[in-house]
Design a protein around this motif. Structure first.
Motif, PDB file in Angstrom:
ATOM      1  N   GLU A 179     -11.771 -15.916 -36.231  1.00  0.00           N
ATOM      2  CA  GLU A 179     -11.181 -14.662 -35.773  1.00  0.00           C
ATOM      3  C   GLU A 179     -12.315 -13.672 -35.544  1.00  0.00           C
ATOM      4  O   GLU A 179     -13.175 -13.507 -36.403  1.00  0.00           O
ATOM      5  CB  GLU A 179     -10.216 -14.112 -36.821  1.00  0.00           C
ATOM      6  N   LEU A 180     -12.318 -13.039 -34.368  1.00  0.00           N
ATOM      7  CA  LEU A 180     -13.380 -12.114 -33.968  1.00  0.00           C
ATOM      8  C   LEU A 180     -12.817 -10.727 -33.694  1.00  0.00           C
ATOM      9  O   LEU A 180     -11.718 -10.601 -33.154  1.00  0.00           O
ATOM     10  CB  LEU A 180     -14.031 -12.597 -32.665  1.00  0.00           C
ATOM     11  N   ASP A 181     -13.599  -9.699 -34.018  1.00  0.00           N
ATOM     12  CA  ASP A 181     -13.287  -8.338 -33.581  1.00  0.00           C
ATOM     13  C   ASP A 181     -13.745  -8.228 -32.132  1.00  0.00           C
ATOM     14  O   ASP A 181     -14.878  -8.572 -31.806  1.00  0.00           O
ATOM     15  CB  ASP A 181     -14.016  -7.308 -34.442  1.00  0.00           C
ATOM     16  N   MET A 182     -12.854  -7.765 -31.273  1.00  0.00           N
ATOM     17  CA  MET A 182     -13.148  -7.687 -29.850  1.00  0.00           C
ATOM     18  C   MET A 182     -13.812  -6.356 -29.484  1.00  0.00           C
ATOM     19  O   MET A 182     -13.548  -5.339 -30.103  1.00  0.00           O
ATOM     20  CB  MET A 182     -11.852  -7.829 -29.039  1.00  0.00           C
ATOM     21  N   PRO A 183     -14.669  -6.412 -28.466  1.00  0.00           N
ATOM     22  CA  PRO A 183     -15.257  -5.177 -27.941  1.00  0.00           C
ATOM     23  C   PRO A 183     -14.193  -4.332 -27.250  1.00  0.00           C
ATOM     24  O   PRO A 183     -13.185  -4.863 -26.815  1.00  0.00           O
ATOM     25  CB  PRO A 183     -16.280  -5.673 -26.926  1.00  0.00           C
ATOM     26  N   PRO A 184     -14.460  -3.021 -27.096  1.00  0.00           N
ATOM     27  CA  PRO A 184     -15.569  -2.286 -27.679  1.00  0.00           C
ATOM     28  C   PRO A 184     -15.431  -2.224 -29.199  1.00  0.00           C
ATOM     29  O   PRO A 184     -14.379  -2.518 -29.755  1.00  0.00           O
ATOM     30  CB  PRO A 184     -15.490  -0.905 -27.034  1.00  0.00           C
ATOM     31  N   SER A 185     -16.484  -1.793 -29.868  1.00  0.00           N
ATOM     32  CA  SER A 185     -16.550  -1.869 -31.324  1.00  0.00           C
ATOM     33  C   SER A 185     -15.421  -1.113 -32.030  1.00  0.00           C
ATOM     34  O   SER A 185     -15.052  -1.464 -33.133  1.00  0.00           O
ATOM     35  CB  SER A 185     -17.908  -1.373 -31.818  1.00  0.00           C
ATOM     36  N   ASN A 186     -14.847  -0.119 -31.400  1.00  0.00           N
ATOM     37  CA  ASN A 186     -13.781   0.662 -32.034  1.00  0.00           C
ATOM     38  C   ASN A 186     -12.383   0.292 -31.548  1.00  0.00           C
ATOM     39  O   ASN A 186     -11.429   1.018 -31.789  1.00  0.00           O
ATOM     40  CB  ASN A 186     -14.028   2.159 -31.816  1.00  0.00           C
ATOM     41  N   SER A 187     -12.220  -0.849 -30.851  1.00  0.00           N
ATOM     42  CA  SER A 187     -10.932  -1.186 -30.252  1.00  0.00           C
ATOM     43  C   SER A 187      -9.879  -1.593 -31.273  1.00  0.00           C
ATOM     44  O   SER A 187      -8.692  -1.376 -31.051  1.00  0.00           O
ATOM     45  CB  SER A 187     -11.094  -2.317 -29.232  1.00  0.00           C
ATOM     46  N   GLY A 188     -10.290  -2.216 -32.369  1.00  0.00           N
ATOM     47  CA  GLY A 188      -9.325  -2.712 -33.343  1.00  0.00           C
ATOM     48  C   GLY A 188      -8.648  -4.006 -32.920  1.00  0.00           C
ATOM     49  O   GLY A 188      -7.845  -4.562 -33.660  1.00  0.00           O
ATOM     50  N   ASN A 189      -8.972  -4.518 -31.729  1.00  0.00           N
ATOM     51  CA  ASN A 189      -8.389  -5.763 -31.248  1.00  0.00           C
ATOM     52  C   ASN A 189      -9.120  -6.961 -31.835  1.00  0.00           C
ATOM     53  O   ASN A 189     -10.316  -6.907 -32.088  1.00  0.00           O
ATOM     54  CB  ASN A 189      -8.444  -5.835 -29.717  1.00  0.00           C
ATOM     55  N   LYS A 190      -8.376  -8.054 -32.021  1.00  0.00           N
ATOM     56  CA  LYS A 190      -8.947  -9.281 -32.571  1.00  0.00           C
ATOM     57  C   LYS A 190      -8.609 -10.445 -31.650  1.00  0.00           C
ATOM     58  O   LYS A 190      -7.613 -10.421 -30.952  1.00  0.00           O
ATOM     59  CB  LYS A 190      -8.397  -9.550 -33.962  1.00  0.00           C
ATOM     60  N   ALA A 191      -9.463 -11.450 -31.697  1.00  0.00           N
ATOM     61  CA  ALA A 191      -9.206 -12.695 -30.968  1.00  0.00           C
ATOM     62  C   ALA A 191      -9.246 -13.830 -31.975  1.00  0.00           C
ATOM     63  O   ALA A 191     -10.109 -13.851 -32.858  1.00  0.00           O
ATOM     64  CB  ALA A 191     -10.261 -12.922 -29.890  1.00  0.00           C
ATOM     65  N   ARG A 192      -8.327 -14.757 -31.842  1.00  0.00           N
ATOM     66  CA  ARG A 192      -8.323 -15.959 -32.679  1.00  0.00           C
ATOM     67  C   ARG A 192      -8.617 -17.146 -31.776  1.00  0.00           C
ATOM     68  O   ARG A 192      -7.916 -17.372 -30.796  1.00  0.00           O
ATOM     69  CB  ARG A 192      -6.978 -16.128 -33.362  1.00  0.00           C
ATOM     70  N   LEU A 193      -9.672 -17.873 -32.121  1.00  0.00           N
ATOM     71  CA  LEU A 193     -10.079 -19.028 -31.320  1.00  0.00           C
ATOM     72  C   LEU A 193      -9.973 -20.292 -32.162  1.00  0.00           C
ATOM     73  O   LEU A 193     -10.287 -20.282 -33.354  1.00  0.00           O
ATOM     74  CB  LEU A 193     -11.517 -18.854 -30.839  1.00  0.00           C
ATOM     75  N   LYS A 194      -9.581 -21.372 -31.509  1.00  0.00           N
ATOM     76  CA  LYS A 194      -9.470 -22.672 -32.163  1.00  0.00           C
ATOM     77  C   LYS A 194      -9.922 -23.706 -31.135  1.00  0.00           C
ATOM     78  O   LYS A 194      -9.320 -23.811 -30.060  1.00  0.00           O
ATOM     79  CB  LYS A 194      -8.022 -22.910 -32.575  1.00  0.00           C
ATOM     80  N   PHE A 195     -10.994 -24.443 -31.452  1.00  0.00           N
ATOM     81  CA  PHE A 195     -11.552 -25.378 -30.490  1.00  0.00           C
ATOM     82  C   PHE A 195     -12.398 -26.417 -31.208  1.00  0.00           C
ATOM     83  O   PHE A 195     -12.836 -26.217 -32.335  1.00  0.00           O
ATOM     84  CB  PHE A 195     -12.380 -24.652 -29.428  1.00  0.00           C
TER      85      PHE A 195
END
Length: 190
Positions: free
Chosen positions: A52-68
């Motif tokens: 799970e990554l915090d997405m740019p920009p640094s203050n967005s609060g959005n996250k991405a979950r990757l599975k590969f």
């Protein structure tokens, strides 16, 4: 252009590509300090990577979950690298992979394989009901950050486009996800 990159091998193959990463003065911009996240996952032949990554920009609060799954035939780990803009990166195509050609300030090492990069694309706002709401209220497409899967790129130019979409008019950082061999991997030596 606010993003500069060094492509050692690519510069030899495509001189015009390297020129597009130079500043107006014609010189390559210096690297900027970066932080290496402690967000790492170890390869296990029974499982696949999940992160799970915090997405740019640094203050967005959005996250991405990757599975590969891993692309390497040796045990490996994932390394998350974040650069403030502009940034420099030494990556070149090698054996159908985007391979780091030399160690970087962000923590990437020669032999690491670039798996994902943040990229900016035009699209309708996303989230619960937002696309439908946008259609009725007349909200148009906006720049949105996604994670670009380098292994699905149809050609090297698509990788370059994803990397160079991270500009200071859209974001303050770029997120890169590398797969690093835990052992020496002779097939990736540059």
């Amino acid at each position: 252009m606010s993003v500069s990159m060094l492509f050692a091998v690519v510069g030899l193959l495509w001189p015009s590509l390297t020129a597009s990463f130079m500043s107006a003065s014609g010189s390559i911009r210096p690297r900027y300090p970066a932080t290496q996240s402690t967000n790492t996952c170890l390869f296990d032949s029974q499982t696949i990577f999940e992160i799970e990554l915090d997405m740019p920009p640094s203050n967005s609060g959005n996250k991405a979950r990757l599975k590969f799954g891993s692309v390497l035939s040796v045990p490996s780990e994932l390394v998350e690298v974040r650069y403030k803009l502009p940034f420099g990166l030494d990556v070149a195509p090698l054996k159908n992979l985007a391979v780091c050609t030399k160690d970087g300030a962000g923590g990437e090492r020669a032999g690491d394989v670039l798996r994902y990069s943040s990229q900016w694309i035009m699209g309708l706002p996303s989230g619960e009901g937002l696309a439908a709401t946008a259609a009725f209220t007349g909200i148009g497409p906006t720049w949105q950050c996604t994670m670009f899967d380098v292994m699905k790129a149809k050609n090297w130019e698509k990788v370059v486009e994803a990397l160079t979409s991270n500009v200071d008019t859209r974001t303050d950082e770029v997120v890169l996800l590398f797969e690093r061999p835990l052992e020496s991997a002779p097939e990736l030596q540059t």
